[in-house]
Design an enzyme around this catalytic site. Structure first.
Site, PDB file in Angstrom:
ATOM      1  CG  HIS A 238      -1.820   1.067   1.455  1.00 10.93           C
ATOM      2  ND1 HIS A 238      -3.181   0.944   1.219  1.00 10.93           N
ATOM      3  CD2 HIS A 238      -1.639   2.338   1.888  1.00 10.93           C
ATOM      4  CE1 HIS A 238      -3.775   2.089   1.505  1.00 10.93           C
ATOM      5  NE2 HIS A 238      -2.861   2.961   1.916  1.00 10.93           N
ATOM      6  CB  CYS A 271      -3.631   9.180   6.413  1.00 12.96           C
ATOM      7  SG  CYS A 271      -4.277   8.783   8.054  1.00 12.96           S
ATOM      8  CG  ASN A 280      -3.684   5.514  -1.603  1.00 14.83           C
ATOM      9  OD1 ASN A 280      -4.475   6.349  -1.175  1.00 14.83           O
ATOM     10  ND2 ASN A 280      -3.269   4.494  -0.904  1.00 14.83           N
TER      11      ASN A 280
HETATM   12  P1  HMG Z   1     -11.995   7.141  20.842  1.00 16.68           P
HETATM   13  O1  HMG Z   1     -12.428   8.558  20.996  1.00 16.68           O
HETATM   14  O2  HMG Z   1     -10.837   6.664  21.652  1.00 16.68           O
HETATM   15  O3  HMG Z   1     -13.244   6.155  21.024  1.00 16.68           O
HETATM   16  O4  HMG Z   1     -11.684   6.932  19.300  1.00 16.68           O
HETATM   17  P2  HMG Z   1     -13.787   5.441  22.322  1.00 16.68           P
HETATM   18  O5  HMG Z   1     -13.617   3.983  22.145  1.00 16.68           O
HETATM   19  O6  HMG Z   1     -13.230   6.092  23.560  1.00 16.68           O
HETATM   20  O7  HMG Z   1     -15.347   5.804  22.251  1.00 16.68           O
HETATM   21  C1  HMG Z   1     -15.789   7.163  22.399  1.00 16.68           C
HETATM   22  C2  HMG Z   1     -17.168   7.327  21.777  1.00 16.68           C
HETATM   23  O8  HMG Z   1     -17.068   7.096  20.356  1.00 16.68           O
HETATM   24  C3  HMG Z   1     -18.200   6.317  22.276  1.00 16.68           C
HETATM   25  O9  HMG Z   1     -19.455   6.999  22.269  1.00 16.68           O
HETATM   26  C4  HMG Z   1     -18.220   5.266  21.234  1.00 16.68           C
HETATM   27  O10 HMG Z   1     -19.450   4.574  21.115  1.00 16.68           O
HETATM   28  C5  HMG Z   1     -17.990   6.084  19.965  1.00 16.68           C
HETATM   29  P3  HMG Z   1     -20.170   7.446  23.648  1.00 16.68           P
HETATM   30  O11 HMG Z   1     -20.306   6.190  24.418  1.00 16.68           O
HETATM   31  O12 HMG Z   1     -19.188   8.406  24.260  1.00 16.68           O
HETATM   32  O13 HMG Z   1     -21.409   8.083  23.150  1.00 16.68           O
HETATM   33  N1  HMG Z   1     -17.374   5.272  18.929  1.00 16.68           N
HETATM   34  C6  HMG Z   1     -17.859   5.090  17.701  1.00 16.68           C
HETATM   35  N2  HMG Z   1     -18.926   5.591  17.057  1.00 16.68           N
HETATM   36  C7  HMG Z   1     -19.127   5.183  15.795  1.00 16.68           C
HETATM   37  N3  HMG Z   1     -18.326   4.310  15.143  1.00 16.68           N
HETATM   38  C8  HMG Z   1     -17.243   3.805  15.744  1.00 16.68           C
HETATM   39  C9  HMG Z   1     -16.978   4.216  17.068  1.00 16.68           C
HETATM   40  N4  HMG Z   1     -16.003   3.886  17.925  1.00 16.68           N
HETATM   41  C10 HMG Z   1     -16.259   4.533  19.061  1.00 16.68           C
HETATM   42  N5  HMG Z   1     -16.459   2.949  15.099  1.00 16.68           N
HETATM   43  C11 HMG Z   1     -11.482   5.478  17.379  1.00 16.68           C
HETATM   44  C12 HMG Z   1     -11.148   5.697  18.840  1.00 16.68           C
HETATM   45  C13 HMG Z   1     -10.694   4.290  16.900  1.00 16.68           C
HETATM   46  C14 HMG Z   1     -12.970   5.220  17.264  1.00 16.68           C
HETATM   47  C15 HMG Z   1     -11.109   6.765  16.606  1.00 16.68           C
HETATM   48  O14 HMG Z   1      -9.772   7.062  16.883  1.00 16.68           O
HETATM   49  C16 HMG Z   1     -11.283   6.625  15.103  1.00 16.68           C
HETATM   50  O15 HMG Z   1     -12.410   6.535  14.627  1.00 16.68           O
HETATM   51  N6  HMG Z   1     -10.165   6.636  14.356  1.00 16.68           N
HETATM   52  C17 HMG Z   1     -10.211   6.414  12.899  1.00 16.68           C
HETATM   53  C18 HMG Z   1      -9.154   7.235  12.214  1.00 16.68           C
HETATM   54  C19 HMG Z   1      -9.171   6.920  10.724  1.00 16.68           C
HETATM   55  O16 HMG Z   1     -10.170   6.491  10.170  1.00 16.68           O
HETATM   56  N7  HMG Z   1      -8.022   7.178  10.055  1.00 16.68           N
HETATM   57  C20 HMG Z   1      -7.896   6.910   8.635  1.00 16.68           C
HETATM   58  C21 HMG Z   1      -7.839   5.449   8.304  1.00 16.68           C
HETATM   59  S1  HMG Z   1      -6.235   4.739   8.539  1.00 16.68           S
HETATM   60  C22 HMG Z   1      -5.378   5.071   7.065  1.00 16.68           C
HETATM   61  O17 HMG Z   1      -5.831   5.838   6.256  1.00 16.68           O
HETATM   62  C23 HMG Z   1      -4.100   4.324   6.790  1.00 16.68           C
HETATM   63  C24 HMG Z   1      -4.246   3.235   5.710  1.00 16.68           C
HETATM   64  O18 HMG Z   1      -4.691   3.795   4.484  1.00 16.68           O
HETATM   65  C25 HMG Z   1      -2.914   2.498   5.503  1.00 16.68           C
HETATM   66  C26 HMG Z   1      -1.719   3.448   5.269  1.00 16.68           C
HETATM   67  O19 HMG Z   1      -1.779   4.308   4.359  1.00 16.68           O
HETATM   68  O20 HMG Z   1      -0.753   3.291   5.989  1.00 16.68           O
HETATM   69  C27 HMG Z   1      -5.292   2.181   6.143  1.00 16.68           C
HETATM   70 MG    MG Z   2      -3.406   4.786   3.034  1.00 10.06          MG
END
Ligand code: HMG
Ligand code: MG
Length: 332
Positions: A238, A271, A280
């Site tokens: 990737h 990202c 990408n």
């Molecule tokens: P957090 O704030 O630590 O979550 O975030 P939490 O577990 O403490 O929960 C807090 C609140 O969020 C709770 O609600 C949960 O229910 C809610 P409350 O009880 O307070 O009302 N919650 C959610 N709601 C909806 N959907 C969910 C969810 N999870 C918790 N899934 C978390 C932690 C992981 C959720 C957050 O950090 C996050 O969403 N991060 C995603 C970041 C992201 O998407 N980044 C881009 C993708 S990675 C990438 O692009 C790299 C890749 O392409 C490869 C590369 O290039 O290397 C893949």
């Molecule tokens: Mg990526």
């Protein structure tokens, strides 16, 4: 916009009219590559303007129509963390008919935790992906926890998805360089990668999130995974194209035996939580090289280019893909 190459795919006289050069196979390379298209997810997660859900649905449908058979559709992450993909629930039903129309089509979605998995399964996702980090800083910035805590978060996700018959891809980010920590030791990357596979991930995608890797590093890292007993058939690469190395790095990975390559239509991507991550590897650039090497992909390059040209029109800015710009007469 009738007659506009961005919408019709009609090329101005030039490169597309000439067609692809005659393929010249290289016996050291595989004869078929599966492209894991990430444009609708990795691409659109980084757009500053929100893309309407109808446009996203059409984008995925057109990519499937162009022959791509793995199209990562969206993410069930926290909507406040990635507002660009907050419409995942709205998008999924719009895609439901596509696998019936395109046999073999898979539409994976990202899920960071059990809450995300619940949402994905409620919308009948058939493939999911978790996304780990090889470095501490990125784990904290992207997932709000340490790298080990993130692994613990993924464990029940992988177990439950697998038990439900839903295969899980494991992403590992920052496999080469990290914008906060600098070069990332291969042993650290291999350690996290092997843990994801042992957890039950069917496939491991090695991310050069900020695009700093060069081909020798790719060859060395893959050799390290081989020494750790990981078959190349379980790996994907990737590459982000920040430094223009993505295609060269891909060739190095193919020479090492990898046959699954991630790419994004038109080179969309980045990202939101990784400083300096740009798009990408563009799917068009990849397909041009693979077809030139006589490697099968199943992709119709003209249909793909028309799709990416159309998407560039929707986003209102040119694509960074060199191949796309050449194919569309510079108007992509
Ligand atoms: P957090 O704030 O630590 O979550 O975030 P939490 O577990 O403490 O929960 C807090 C609140 O969020 C709770 O609600 C949960 O229910 C809610 P409350 O009880 O307070 O009302 N919650 C959610 N709601 C909806 N959907 C969910 C969810 N999870 C918790 N899934 C978390 C932690 C992981 C959720 C957050 O950090 C996050 O969403 N991060 C995603 C970041 C992201 O998407 N980044 C881009 C993708 S990675 C990438 O692009 C790299 C890749 O392409 C490869 C590369 O290039 O290397 C893949
Ligand atoms: Mg990526």
């Amino acid at each position: 916009m009738s007659g506009d190459p961005r919408t019709t795919g009609t090329a101005e006289p030039g490169v597309l009219a000439l067609g692809l050069p005659d393929p010249v196979p290289d016996p050291s390379l595989p004869t078929r590559v599966r492209i894991h298209e990430v444009g609708p997810r990795d691409g659109l997660q980084n757009e500053s303007a929100l893309v309407p859900v109808e446009v996203k649905a059409e984008f995925v449908a057109r990519l499937a129509g162009a022959g791509l058979r793995t199209v990562e559709a969206t993410s069930f992450v926290h909507p406040k963390w990635v507002p660009q993909l907050a419409d995942a629930e709205d998008l999924m039903p719009r895609l439901a008919g596509l696998p019936g129309r395109h046999p073999g089509l898979r539409l994976p979605v990202l899920v960071p935790n059990e809450r995300g998995l619940d949402r994905a399964l409620a919308h009948r996702a058939t493939d999911v992906a978790v996304f780990a980090s090889a470095t501490e800083t990125f784990a904290r910035r992207n997932l709000n926890r340490s790298a080990d805590e993130a692994m613990a978060m993924f464990d029940p996700v992988v177990a439950r998805a697998t038990a439900a018959g839903v295969p899980v891809r494991g992403y590992l980010s920052m496999c080469f360089g990290d914008p906060w920590e600098g070069p990332v030791p291969a042993a650290q990357v291999i350690g996290f990668g092997v843990r994801l596979l042992e957890m039950g991930c069917a496939e491991l995608s090695l991310g050069d999130t900020i695009g700093t890797a060069t081909p020798g590093q790719v060859t060395a890292l893959l050799a390290g995974f081989a020494r750790a007993g990981v078959p190349m058939a379980r790996l994907a690469v990737h590459f982000h194209d920040t430094y223009g190395q993505a295609l060269a790095n891909t060739l190095a990975a193919l020479r090492s035996g990898v046959t699954v390559v991630d790419a994004s239509a038109g080179g969309l991507g980045g990202c939101p939580y990784a400083k300096s991550a740009t798009g990408n590897l563009a799917t068009e650039d990849l397909v041009w090289m693979l077809h030139g090497l006589g490697i099968e992909t199943g992709v119709d390059l003209a249909a793909l280019a028309a799709t990416s040209g159309w998407m560039a029109g929707q986003l209102g800015r040119p694509s960074p893909s060199r191949t796309l710009r050449a194919l569309l007469g510079g108007s992509a």
